[in-house]
Design a protein around this motif. Sequence first.
Motif, PDB file in Angstrom:
ATOM      1  N   SER A  29      -9.174  -0.898  -4.678  1.00  0.00           N
ATOM      2  CA  SER A  29      -8.059  -1.094  -5.635  1.00  0.00           C
ATOM      3  C   SER A  29      -7.287   0.109  -5.644  1.00  0.00           C
ATOM      4  O   SER A  29      -7.871   1.149  -5.112  1.00  0.00           O
ATOM      5  CB  SER A  29      -8.577  -1.477  -6.976  1.00  0.00           C
ATOM      6  N   ILE A  30      -6.034   0.108  -6.107  1.00  0.00           N
ATOM      7  CA  ILE A  30      -5.088   1.138  -6.307  1.00  0.00           C
ATOM      8  C   ILE A  30      -4.338   1.078  -7.138  1.00  0.00           C
ATOM      9  O   ILE A  30      -3.759  -0.187  -7.555  1.00  0.00           O
ATOM     10  CB  ILE A  30      -4.157   1.336  -4.817  1.00  0.00           C
ATOM     11  N   PRO A  31      -3.884   2.055  -8.052  1.00  0.00           N
ATOM     12  CA  PRO A  31      -2.837   1.905  -9.204  1.00  0.00           C
ATOM     13  C   PRO A  31      -1.695   1.172  -8.619  1.00  0.00           C
ATOM     14  O   PRO A  31      -0.924   1.351  -7.516  1.00  0.00           O
ATOM     15  CB  PRO A  31      -2.601   3.440  -9.539  1.00  0.00           C
ATOM     16  N   SER A  32      -1.108   0.338  -9.454  1.00  0.00           N
ATOM     17  CA  SER A  32       0.133  -0.578  -9.000  1.00  0.00           C
ATOM     18  C   SER A  32       1.285   0.407  -9.057  1.00  0.00           C
ATOM     19  O   SER A  32       1.857   0.983 -10.152  1.00  0.00           O
ATOM     20  CB  SER A  32       0.012  -1.748  -9.970  1.00  0.00           C
ATOM     21  N   PRO A  33       2.245   0.155  -8.177  1.00  0.00           N
ATOM     22  CA  PRO A  33       3.603   0.611  -8.219  1.00  0.00           C
ATOM     23  C   PRO A  33       4.503   0.100  -8.951  1.00  0.00           C
ATOM     24  O   PRO A  33       5.807   0.433  -8.892  1.00  0.00           O
ATOM     25  CB  PRO A  33       3.564   1.010  -6.878  1.00  0.00           C
ATOM     26  N   PHE A  34       4.283  -1.346  -9.279  1.00  0.00           N
ATOM     27  CA  PHE A  34       5.397  -2.396  -9.316  1.00  0.00           C
ATOM     28  C   PHE A  34       5.681  -2.219 -10.950  1.00  0.00           C
ATOM     29  O   PHE A  34       4.754  -2.451 -11.890  1.00  0.00           O
ATOM     30  CB  PHE A  34       5.190  -3.640  -9.021  1.00  0.00           C
ATOM     31  N   PRO A  35       7.065  -2.249 -11.286  1.00  0.00           N
ATOM     32  CA  PRO A  35       7.532  -2.372 -12.658  1.00  0.00           C
ATOM     33  C   PRO A  35       6.937  -3.858 -13.256  1.00  0.00           C
ATOM     34  O   PRO A  35       7.054  -4.883 -12.446  1.00  0.00           O
ATOM     35  CB  PRO A  35       8.888  -2.065 -12.713  1.00  0.00           C
TER      36      PRO A  35
ATOM     37  N   LEU B 289       0.812  -1.086  -0.017  1.00  0.00           N
ATOM     38  CA  LEU B 289      -0.056  -0.042   0.077  1.00  0.00           C
ATOM     39  C   LEU B 289       0.848   1.420   0.038  1.00  0.00           C
ATOM     40  O   LEU B 289       0.844   2.211  -0.906  1.00  0.00           O
ATOM     41  CB  LEU B 289      -0.818  -0.240   1.314  1.00  0.00           C
ATOM     42  N   CYS B 290       1.743   1.298   0.776  1.00  0.00           N
ATOM     43  CA  CYS B 290       2.699   2.308   1.046  1.00  0.00           C
ATOM     44  C   CYS B 290       3.529   2.738  -0.253  1.00  0.00           C
ATOM     45  O   CYS B 290       3.805   3.677  -0.799  1.00  0.00           O
ATOM     46  CB  CYS B 290       3.494   2.436   2.166  1.00  0.00           C
ATOM     47  N   SER B 291       4.050   1.378  -0.898  1.00  0.00           N
ATOM     48  CA  SER B 291       4.641   1.540  -2.225  1.00  0.00           C
ATOM     49  C   SER B 291       3.914   2.196  -3.340  1.00  0.00           C
ATOM     50  O   SER B 291       4.702   2.851  -4.411  1.00  0.00           O
ATOM     51  CB  SER B 291       5.063   0.162  -2.489  1.00  0.00           C
TER      52      SER B 291
ATOM     53  N   ARG C 188       6.269  10.759  -2.493  1.00  0.00           N
ATOM     54  CA  ARG C 188       7.283  10.518  -1.617  1.00  0.00           C
ATOM     55  C   ARG C 188       8.220  10.579  -2.712  1.00  0.00           C
ATOM     56  O   ARG C 188       8.185  10.466  -3.739  1.00  0.00           O
ATOM     57  CB  ARG C 188       6.974   9.069  -1.029  1.00  0.00           C
ATOM     58  N   ASP C 189       9.539  10.848  -1.957  1.00  0.00           N
ATOM     59  CA  ASP C 189      10.727  10.765  -2.900  1.00  0.00           C
ATOM     60  C   ASP C 189      11.169   9.120  -3.131  1.00  0.00           C
ATOM     61  O   ASP C 189      10.629   8.581  -2.487  1.00  0.00           O
ATOM     62  CB  ASP C 189      12.236  11.282  -1.973  1.00  0.00           C
ATOM     63  N   ASN C 190      11.694   9.134  -4.053  1.00  0.00           N
ATOM     64  CA  ASN C 190      12.152   7.638  -4.426  1.00  0.00           C
ATOM     65  C   ASN C 190      10.828   6.895  -4.885  1.00  0.00           C
ATOM     66  O   ASN C 190      10.722   5.796  -4.427  1.00  0.00           O
ATOM     67  CB  ASN C 190      12.896   7.007  -3.519  1.00  0.00           C
ATOM     68  N   ALA C 191       9.864   7.445  -5.534  1.00  0.00           N
ATOM     69  CA  ALA C 191       8.367   6.928  -5.660  1.00  0.00           C
ATOM     70  C   ALA C 191       8.598   5.589  -6.562  1.00  0.00           C
ATOM     71  O   ALA C 191       7.694   4.743  -6.488  1.00  0.00           O
ATOM     72  CB  ALA C 191       7.500   7.725  -6.142  1.00  0.00           C
ATOM     73  N   GLU C 192       9.717   5.446  -7.136  1.00  0.00           N
ATOM     74  CA  GLU C 192       9.958   4.185  -8.014  1.00  0.00           C
ATOM     75  C   GLU C 192      10.299   3.043  -7.149  1.00  0.00           C
ATOM     76  O   GLU C 192      10.527   1.892  -7.800  1.00  0.00           O
ATOM     77  CB  GLU C 192      10.830   4.197  -9.343  1.00  0.00           C
ATOM     78  N   THR C 193      10.778   3.289  -5.771  1.00  0.00           N
ATOM     79  CA  THR C 193      11.286   2.211  -5.155  1.00  0.00           C
ATOM     80  C   THR C 193      10.383   1.475  -4.212  1.00  0.00           C
ATOM     81  O   THR C 193       9.732   2.299  -3.357  1.00  0.00           O
ATOM     82  CB  THR C 193      12.650   2.808  -4.377  1.00  0.00           C
ATOM     83  N   PRO C 194      10.039   0.371  -4.166  1.00  0.00           N
ATOM     84  CA  PRO C 194       9.135  -0.414  -3.474  1.00  0.00           C
ATOM     85  C   PRO C 194       9.497  -0.348  -1.833  1.00  0.00           C
ATOM     86  O   PRO C 194      10.710  -0.168  -1.760  1.00  0.00           O
ATOM     87  CB  PRO C 194       9.073  -1.931  -3.856  1.00  0.00           C
ATOM     88  N   ILE C 195       8.505  -0.036  -0.992  1.00  0.00           N
ATOM     89  CA  ILE C 195       8.688   0.073   0.365  1.00  0.00           C
ATOM     90  C   ILE C 195       8.791  -1.227   1.116  1.00  0.00           C
ATOM     91  O   ILE C 195       7.737  -2.295   0.806  1.00  0.00           O
ATOM     92  CB  ILE C 195       7.461   0.897   1.166  1.00  0.00           C
ATOM     93  N   THR C 196       9.889  -1.811   1.717  1.00  0.00           N
ATOM     94  CA  THR C 196      10.060  -3.135   2.235  1.00  0.00           C
ATOM     95  C   THR C 196      10.509  -2.854   3.625  1.00  0.00           C
ATOM     96  O   THR C 196      10.701  -3.911   4.336  1.00  0.00           O
ATOM     97  CB  THR C 196      11.061  -4.091   1.523  1.00  0.00           C
ATOM     98  N   LEU C 197      10.177  -1.773   4.303  1.00  0.00           N
ATOM     99  CA  LEU C 197      10.683  -1.505   5.568  1.00  0.00           C
ATOM    100  C   LEU C 197       9.444  -1.040   6.572  1.00  0.00           C
ATOM    101  O   LEU C 197       8.314  -0.889   6.014  1.00  0.00           O
ATOM    102  CB  LEU C 197      11.776  -0.524   5.783  1.00  0.00           C
ATOM    103  N   SER C 198      10.031  -0.932   7.884  1.00  0.00           N
ATOM    104  CA  SER C 198       8.916  -0.373   8.869  1.00  0.00           C
ATOM    105  C   SER C 198       9.549   0.718   9.662  1.00  0.00           C
ATOM    106  O   SER C 198      10.430   0.391  10.177  1.00  0.00           O
ATOM    107  CB  SER C 198       8.035  -1.272   9.585  1.00  0.00           C
ATOM    108  N   THR C 199       8.933   1.795   9.982  1.00  0.00           N
ATOM    109  CA  THR C 199       9.496   2.513  11.121  1.00  0.00           C
ATOM    110  C   THR C 199       8.666   2.295  12.326  1.00  0.00           C
ATOM    111  O   THR C 199       7.367   2.267  12.614  1.00  0.00           O
ATOM    112  CB  THR C 199       9.289   3.902  10.654  1.00  0.00           C
ATOM    113  N   ASN C 200       9.307   1.982  13.397  1.00  0.00           N
ATOM    114  CA  ASN C 200       8.732   1.663  14.840  1.00  0.00           C
ATOM    115  C   ASN C 200       8.956   2.485  15.919  1.00  0.00           C
ATOM    116  O   ASN C 200      10.342   2.918  16.045  1.00  0.00           O
ATOM    117  CB  ASN C 200       9.204   0.244  15.038  1.00  0.00           C
ATOM    118  N   ILE C 201       7.975   2.869  16.707  1.00  0.00           N
ATOM    119  CA  ILE C 201       8.119   3.826  17.815  1.00  0.00           C
ATOM    120  C   ILE C 201       7.755   2.631  19.178  1.00  0.00           C
ATOM    121  O   ILE C 201       6.754   2.013  18.968  1.00  0.00           O
ATOM    122  CB  ILE C 201       7.181   4.736  17.788  1.00  0.00           C
ATOM    123  N   VAL C 202       8.638   2.272  19.795  1.00  0.00           N
ATOM    124  CA  VAL C 202       8.281   1.500  20.950  1.00  0.00           C
ATOM    125  C   VAL C 202       8.500   2.073  22.228  1.00  0.00           C
ATOM    126  O   VAL C 202       9.548   2.654  22.654  1.00  0.00           O
ATOM    127  CB  VAL C 202       9.572   0.361  21.026  1.00  0.00           C
TER     128      VAL C 202
END
Length: 434
Positions: free
Chosen positions: A362-368, A187-189, A194-208
């Motif tokens: 549905s959402i437009p696909s980000p993937f090449p 979804l975020c991808s 966002r910057d680098n919108a061509e790059t799929p998101i594979t991370l998460s930011t965590n507040i613990v």
Amino acid sequence: MAGSPVEQVASSVSTGGGGDEFGYPHGHLGHLTPEQEKALGEFKIFLGDKGLYKRAQAGGKASHEDWTLLRFLRARKWIVEDAYKQFKDTEDWRKANQLEVLYDTIDVEAYEETRSLYPQWTGRRDRRGIPIYLFQIRHLDSKTVANYEKKAESTSASLAKTDGSTPEKLLRLFALYENLTRFAQPLCSAMKDRDNAETPITLSTNIVDVSQVSLRMFWNLKSHMQAASTLATAHYPETLDRIFIIGAPYFFSTVWGWIKRWFDPITVSKIFILSAAEVKTELERFIEPRNIPKAYGGELEFEFFDRPNVDPRIKEAITWEKGHTDFPRGPAYWVPSEDLNTLELYAVGRQDGKERREKICSIPSPFPKVEEPAVAAVKEEHEAKVEAAIEGVKTLSVSSSDDKPSTAEISEKVAAAAVPEAAAEEQKPAAIKA
């Protein structure tokens, strides 16, 4: 120093905010060095030879996406054989525990009960477009955890058959990791704001948030959290970026001594302990104030246990189906449409004993659609070596008979050039050959 890592460990992974040499998106799709591109291509060939990877056929897709393969390469510092071992272990584990079936058929209420014990997606993203999760450990008191574990071990939440060695309570946790990689990250991808919108998101930011947690409570949770952390590090590598620990009590240095042994050095280098004075400033370096929960100095109305407060920009990009206006409770994942131009979200799992599969939006696909340049480059290099070897043989064939190599020597030279991996096969550890 404000915002300094607890224990800095040199690594070639995403630990920075985007400005340093190794910060995101370095090492991610679209931002690979020539050496990393080559490693990706070699990794695909290596996995293909082992029967663990199939290239995309006409109109179809590869068995594994490039961004997934890159997670294993980054985790193993781009050493193909090491990445292969972790990848194979993960594939074997997934198959033995039927992870796909588990996520497809897990009971919705069991899923939600598990979700309440672990990091919650806030519905927001950081400044780089990475999903933000909040985890408040004080809710994991011994009674709550004991009741959950007892219930989890006495009832099967899904139709998956398991290997018997991974406890049911942990398998339910991995349904949440499936949600991260199959729902939140795609979804975020898909978001292009966002910057680098061509790059799929594979991370998460965590507040613990570890405030209001006693040393006894940490001790009681030790085995529970250690087991979960060990399996997550092994089978979902490189899904964590920054981890901000907030509200650390005076004795946390003792607890930290336990925790850092559960993770590899790469993950440890991403964990930052913030003092009360550092929280707002440091979080705002990575997250816009509107996406920081109010409890931590931001503007977002979000409390632990809340449903995600989904970013309005995300909702605007969504085309909803059948009257839906929000994401469903329970498991859900995105699948490519037939023309590959959109991603379609399906709610799955079991509700009231019945399996569900309902299209939500549905959402437009980000993937090449084409992802094989790395493999092509490696194959081209291999072919060039073969050609050079053949030319060398031709030259030798017209030389004097005294210098002429044997037929066996000629075959060996061409074979070594055609399959570089073969020459190195005998140097591999037995575990890699198997």
